[in-house]
Design a protein around this motif. Structure first.
Motif, PDB file in Angstrom:
ATOM      1  N   GLY A 133      94.724  42.087  50.745  1.00 20.56           N
ATOM      2  CA  GLY A 133      95.696  42.745  49.888  1.00 20.56           C
ATOM      3  C   GLY A 133      96.168  44.076  50.420  1.00 20.56           C
ATOM      4  O   GLY A 133      97.209  44.578  50.017  1.00 20.56           O
ATOM      5  N   GLY A 134      95.415  44.689  51.346  1.00 25.13           N
ATOM      6  CA  GLY A 134      95.790  45.983  51.912  1.00 25.13           C
ATOM      7  C   GLY A 134      95.614  45.987  53.407  1.00 25.13           C
ATOM      8  O   GLY A 134      94.790  45.253  53.964  1.00 25.13           O
ATOM      9  N   MET A 135      96.388  46.844  54.087  1.00 25.36           N
ATOM     10  CA  MET A 135      96.370  46.831  55.549  1.00 25.36           C
ATOM     11  C   MET A 135      95.091  47.429  56.120  1.00 25.36           C
ATOM     12  O   MET A 135      94.791  47.250  57.294  1.00 25.36           O
ATOM     13  N   PHE A 136      94.320  48.159  55.317  1.00 28.17           N
ATOM     14  CA  PHE A 136      93.126  48.808  55.842  1.00 28.17           C
ATOM     15  C   PHE A 136      91.828  48.116  55.412  1.00 28.17           C
ATOM     16  O   PHE A 136      90.754  48.675  55.576  1.00 28.17           O
ATOM     17  N   ASP A 137      91.927  46.903  54.886  1.00 25.05           N
ATOM     18  CA  ASP A 137      90.728  46.147  54.525  1.00 25.05           C
ATOM     19  C   ASP A 137      90.193  45.456  55.772  1.00 25.05           C
ATOM     20  O   ASP A 137      90.414  44.276  56.018  1.00 25.05           O
ATOM     21  N   TRP A 138      89.478  46.234  56.600  1.00 22.67           N
ATOM     22  CA  TRP A 138      89.113  45.781  57.947  1.00 22.67           C
ATOM     23  C   TRP A 138      88.318  44.483  57.931  1.00 22.67           C
ATOM     24  O   TRP A 138      88.573  43.565  58.716  1.00 22.67           O
ATOM     25  N   GLY A 139      87.316  44.393  57.069  1.00 24.54           N
ATOM     26  CA  GLY A 139      86.486  43.194  57.046  1.00 24.54           C
ATOM     27  C   GLY A 139      87.273  41.953  56.711  1.00 24.54           C
ATOM     28  O   GLY A 139      87.085  40.889  57.319  1.00 24.54           O
ATOM     29  N   GLN A 140      88.187  42.054  55.728  1.00 27.68           N
ATOM     30  CA  GLN A 140      88.993  40.896  55.346  1.00 27.68           C
ATOM     31  C   GLN A 140      89.954  40.492  56.467  1.00 27.68           C
ATOM     32  O   GLN A 140      90.205  39.307  56.684  1.00 27.68           O
ATOM     33  N   TRP A 141      90.492  41.485  57.198  1.00 27.82           N
ATOM     34  CA  TRP A 141      91.384  41.142  58.308  1.00 27.82           C
ATOM     35  C   TRP A 141      90.618  40.425  59.409  1.00 27.82           C
ATOM     36  O   TRP A 141      91.132  39.492  60.041  1.00 27.82           O
ATOM     37  N   ASP A 142      89.376  40.834  59.672  1.00 29.80           N
ATOM     38  CA  ASP A 142      88.565  40.141  60.672  1.00 29.80           C
ATOM     39  C   ASP A 142      88.404  38.676  60.310  1.00 29.80           C
ATOM     40  O   ASP A 142      88.531  37.785  61.152  1.00 29.80           O
ATOM     41  N   SER A 143      88.125  38.417  59.034  1.00 32.41           N
ATOM     42  CA  SER A 143      87.951  37.033  58.589  1.00 32.41           C
ATOM     43  C   SER A 143      89.252  36.255  58.684  1.00 32.41           C
ATOM     44  O   SER A 143      89.273  35.087  59.078  1.00 32.41           O
ATOM     45  N   PHE A 144      90.367  36.913  58.340  1.00 29.63           N
ATOM     46  CA  PHE A 144      91.661  36.238  58.370  1.00 29.63           C
ATOM     47  C   PHE A 144      92.040  35.824  59.788  1.00 29.63           C
ATOM     48  O   PHE A 144      92.424  34.682  60.047  1.00 29.63           O
ATOM     49  N   PHE A 145      91.911  36.763  60.764  1.00 30.15           N
ATOM     50  CA  PHE A 145      92.320  36.461  62.140  1.00 30.15           C
ATOM     51  C   PHE A 145      91.348  35.532  62.853  1.00 30.15           C
ATOM     52  O   PHE A 145      91.715  34.886  63.828  1.00 30.15           O
ATOM     53  N   SER A 146      90.113  35.465  62.380  1.00 35.83           N
ATOM     54  CA  SER A 146      89.130  34.627  63.067  1.00 35.83           C
ATOM     55  C   SER A 146      89.475  33.147  62.983  1.00 35.83           C
ATOM     56  O   SER A 146      88.950  32.342  63.736  1.00 35.83           O
ATOM     57  N   ARG A 147      90.410  32.775  62.071  1.00 31.91           N
ATOM     58  CA  ARG A 147      90.760  31.360  61.941  1.00 31.91           C
ATOM     59  C   ARG A 147      91.748  30.893  62.998  1.00 31.91           C
ATOM     60  O   ARG A 147      91.973  29.706  63.159  1.00 31.91           O
ATOM     61  N   PHE A 148      92.380  31.841  63.712  1.00 35.74           N
ATOM     62  CA  PHE A 148      93.386  31.458  64.687  1.00 35.74           C
ATOM     63  C   PHE A 148      92.736  31.175  66.031  1.00 35.74           C
ATOM     64  O   PHE A 148      91.864  31.922  66.479  1.00 35.74           O
TER      65      PHE A 148
END
Length: 492
Positions: free
Chosen positions: A444-459
């Motif tokens: 939901g936010g650009m600085f949620d580092w942990g969630q971004w790691d999980s999101f990009f790990s699927r690619f």
């Protein structure tokens, strides 16, 4: 009410909070979002007070000029750091520079000038339209202005080595960051820019950028307390680290790894001197720098096309196996790339002449087919389409320049509003609504580092490769992929 009453004192308070508000925050997302909001409020207050115009009020003239200069500086650099559009259009301003002509007080003047050039870089290259409407003349003019800024610095603000005084050293460090942002999309071996552009990044210019960032690392190593001064110092230091990391990855340059280690050690000394609960955002940059250095302790990563291409008019290309950097002091930049194997048949259109030389050995060409073709991401920026109702209605983009983008531009995502068009099983909108898996779990936010790691790990391109580096190498490959696509450099 500080947020509702425009006053000089309130502008000062909000600017200070926007510069150092992360110092005691334990949570990065909240800290950085708060800085951005406070800065926006400070700028609106300053405009309400008329600080952006030539003085009609003859009181506190110097203070008013300095405050507006600080607004311009923060606006441009925070826009870069957060990947957000800046607020101030200098065409609306006629305020004088902060020094008022005092030859002994030119540091802030030069930082304002550099910040204005940075704003032009962001608009010319990183706006939603990207490079699609940028011309070679515009880029050469921008580069000339950037180089002229450095050349014309006053004598006391010139870089003179690792013992350079604070003001001159900071300007040199920030200049390196602007250069890195300017050049990254023109690394033509790995990127394909719009066909109308011939502007390119030569080995000579890359070597010059490596030298600049090496100087800044040496200076920061001598002035490690500068990490405390401003969030932009860690950001610029990370930019220098990225240049050194890519130099190691592309050229297998041991000296670049040595520079990264020096920067890592410097940042760790700083980190060990502060409370564990302080400066969460700056600590995040320290983690990135350490991660980049650790990656140099294993084999170079496999090059892959970026998953995302936020820069319009730029596509990532898979780097073919077989490109080897050779040092040659007789050549501009001190070397060149030699193409072996499948790389001999690679697509290097737009790469400056002499950058890549084909090897003369008799290597097998079997299997070199579609691998030599450009591999552009399908997830590129772009623009809303006119309505497809058939009633002649249209829904133009707020940015007029984007309305002229060809609808059949390959590899462009067309952003649609499903409320404007009737739903049918054969429409792109219906497909987009059905194919929700791609964006599932997006933070939901650009600085949620942990969630971004999980999101990009699927690619697939950010899953990493197995080597001695283990999990750390996987993380570095994820970071490297985002950096190459132009994303991480604006959200570090």
């Amino acid at each position: 009410d500080v947020l509702s009453t425009a006053s000089i004192v309130n502008v000062q308070a909000l600017l200070i909070l926007s510069m150092v508000g992360d110092s005691h925050s334990q949570f990065v997302p909240n800290a950085l979002s708060a800085l951005w909001i406070r800065l926006g409020t400070a700028i609106r207050m300053a405009q309400d007070l008329g600080l952006h115009r030539a003085e009609s009020v003859k009181q506190s003239v110097e203070l008013r000029r300095r405050l507006w200069g600080a607004c311009v500086i923060c606006d441009r650099w925070y826009g870069l750091t957060y990947g957000h559009p800046y607020m101030i259009d200098v065409q609306d301003c006629d305020a004088r520079l902060p020094s008022s002509g005092d030859p002994n007080d030119l540091y802030m003047d030069e930082l304002v000038r550099l910040s204005v050039i940075l704003g032009r870089v962001l608009k010319t290259i990183y706006s939603p339209s990207g490079l699609m409407f940028t011309t070679d003349d515009m880029l050469y003019s921008l580069l000339s202005d950037l180089e002229s800024w450095k050349k014309n610095l006053p004598e006391n603000l010139q870089y003179r080595g690792s013992d350079t005084p604070q003001d001159a050293g900071l300007l040199h460090l920030l200049y390196c960051s602007v250069c890195m942002i300017f050049w990254q999309v023109f690394m033509r071996i790995h990127y394909a820019c719009s066909a109308h552009l011939k502007f390119g990044f030569t080995v000579e210019r890359w070597t010059s950028l490596v030298q600049l960032t090496s100087e800044s690392i040496d200076w920061l190593n001598t002035h490690e307390r500068m990490y405390d001064v401003w969030l932009l110092v860690p950001y610029a230091a990370t930019s220098c680290a990225l240049v050194q990391y890519h130099t190691w990855a592309r050229r297998q340059d041991a000296e670049a790894a040595t520079k990264l280690r020096k920067l890592r050690d410097c940042v760790q000394r700083w980190e060990g001197s502060i409370s564990p609960n302080h400066m969460s955002a700056r600590r995040k940059t320290a983690e990135i720098i350490a991660l980049l250095y650790e990656a140099t302790q294993g084999p170079p990563p496999l090059d892959q096309a970026p998953v995302l291409n936020p820069t319009g008019g730029v596509k990532g290309k898979r780097a073919l196996i077989g490109l080897e950097y050779k040092k040659d002091p007789s050549r501009p930049g001190g070397g060149f790339f030699v193409a072996h194997g499948e790389a001999r048949s690679g697509d290097y259109e737009g790469v400056p002449r002499g950058t890549i030389v084909t090897s003369s050995d008799d290597e097998a060409e079997a299997g070199v087919t579609e691998n030599s073709q450009r591999c552009g991401s399908s997830m590129v920026t772009i623009t809303p389409l006119p309505s497809t109702r058939g009633d002649g209605a249209s829904f133009p983009n707020m940015n007029p320049v984007l309305n002229s983008v060809k609808r059949d531009t390959p590899s462009s995502v067309q952003v649609l509003n499903v409320l404007d068009v009737p739903q049918a099983s054969n429409t792109l909108e219906q497909f987009a609504m059905a194919d929700v898996g791609l964006l599932e779990g997006i933070p939901g936010g650009m600085f949620d580092w942990g969630q971004w790691d999980s999101f990009f790990s699927r690619f697939p391109s950010v899953t990493g490769v197995e080597n001695a580096g283990g999990q750390r190498q996987t993380e570095v490959n994820s970071l490297s992929s985002m950096v190459q696509s132009g994303q991480a450099t604006q959200t570090l």
